[in-house]
Design a protein around this motif. Sequence first.
Motif, short mmCIF file in Angstrom:
data_model
loop_
_atom_site.label_atom_id
_atom_site.label_comp_id
_atom_site.label_asym_id
_atom_site.label_seq_id
_atom_site.Cartn_x
_atom_site.Cartn_y
_atom_site.Cartn_z
N SER A 6 1.44 -1.39 -0.16
CA SER A 6 -0.35 0.24 0.10
C SER A 6 0.75 0.91 -0.16
O SER A 6 1.54 1.86 0.37
N ILE A 7 0.39 2.09 -0.75
CA ILE A 7 0.95 3.40 -1.33
C ILE A 7 0.46 4.44 0.20
O ILE A 7 1.07 5.84 0.84
N ASN A 25 -1.70 0.89 -5.69
CA ASN A 25 -2.12 1.24 -6.78
C ASN A 25 -3.05 -0.27 -7.93
O ASN A 25 -3.04 -0.71 -7.81
N THR A 27 -2.99 0.59 -11.29
CA THR A 27 -2.97 0.12 -12.20
C THR A 27 -0.90 -0.66 -12.31
O THR A 27 -0.15 0.30 -11.65
N GLU A 28 -0.99 -0.54 -13.61
CA GLU A 28 1.23 -1.01 -14.03
C GLU A 28 1.46 -0.47 -15.04
O GLU A 28 0.57 -0.74 -15.82
N SER A 29 2.42 -0.13 -15.11
CA SER A 29 3.35 -0.10 -16.91
C SER A 29 3.98 -1.04 -17.43
O SER A 29 4.78 -1.68 -16.32
N ALA A 111 -4.85 9.34 -12.26
CA ALA A 111 -4.40 7.54 -12.12
C ALA A 111 -5.71 7.29 -10.90
O ALA A 111 -6.99 7.41 -10.43
N TYR A 113 -6.44 4.31 -7.79
CA TYR A 113 -5.93 3.42 -7.29
C TYR A 113 -7.46 2.24 -6.44
O TYR A 113 -8.51 2.28 -6.54
N HIS A 165 -10.84 7.48 -8.00
CA HIS A 165 -9.86 7.98 -9.44
C HIS A 165 -9.34 9.22 -9.46
O HIS A 165 -10.06 9.71 -8.73
#
Length: 322
Positions: A6-7, A25, A27-29, A111, A113, A165
């Motif tokens: 967790s962030i 998060n 999403t991921e790249s 972004a 979450y 969001h």
Amino acid sequence: MLHVRSIWNGVISFGLVRVPVKLVNATESHAIPFREIHTEDGGRIRHRKFCELEDREVTAQEISRGYEEADGTIIPITDEDLSHLPIPTARTIGIVTFVPEDSIDPLQMGAAYYLAAGRAPAARPYALLREALRRSDKVAVAKFALRGRERLGMLRVIGDTIVLHGLLWPDEVRAPEGLAPGTDVAVPDRELDLADALVDALGGAGLEDLRDEYREAVEEVVAAKISGEALPEAPEPEHGGRILDLTTALEMSLREARESRAAPGKTGGGTSAKKTPEGRAPAGKPSAKAGQDARKTTKTPAKKAPAKKTPAKKTASRRRPA
């Protein structure tokens, strides 16, 4: 179950109801990661942080933040200072209103979450808010603080999970005046009918059918470099005649779309199955083994003698700590 760190930890404020949550998060790249190297010898480029006053490299533990005034004076701002912010959103996602989802302009969305329920007592209030969102058929607009600033967010439900969001503030979205032709430009009915038909012909493929062909092409190049094989050849660009007639362009596009849709294995939007060369690395990770095997059988150029180390030169300008 998604097992990621967790962030942010805090609570959702829903009136007097508090829902302990963890921000994760969503999403991921999958972009191919490249490193900066010295073109001449392939040495890795490192970005180091220096103190302007002492002219020496400093560690991450020695770096904090500061605010720069107009005259260049830096005012140190510590975590302790920020803990005294006179706002309630430092550790709270505070719901301020509920609105229809289509009232949120997609230009504002940033972004995404996932909000995971916090400690055990959070299960019931979490489920309460989730079901309230579902029954209202609306989304919640909230304020929260993250990475040094207060932000706007939208809460909605996906499956059984509440999603946050990030939203831009309304004044952060630029107005598009003067960028597009006005509504006074006449479009013939024939062209509109063809455009409608083209929309229908190109439809049908879902987002799950699409893939990142650029990333796949980069993986092919990287895998070829590792294995010592010839690089894949780029396709020849199409040199078709320029079509000046918009109606003709629409008719040809419609015909091609229908033919592509009718062809076996085609789903539209460039999503047909693509053959991969033998030895191709899996998506996201070029095969290092292929390169190791190739090095055993191919002759590699002799390595240059390592350059004599010289003291690092001082640069005229140094970066200030973030």
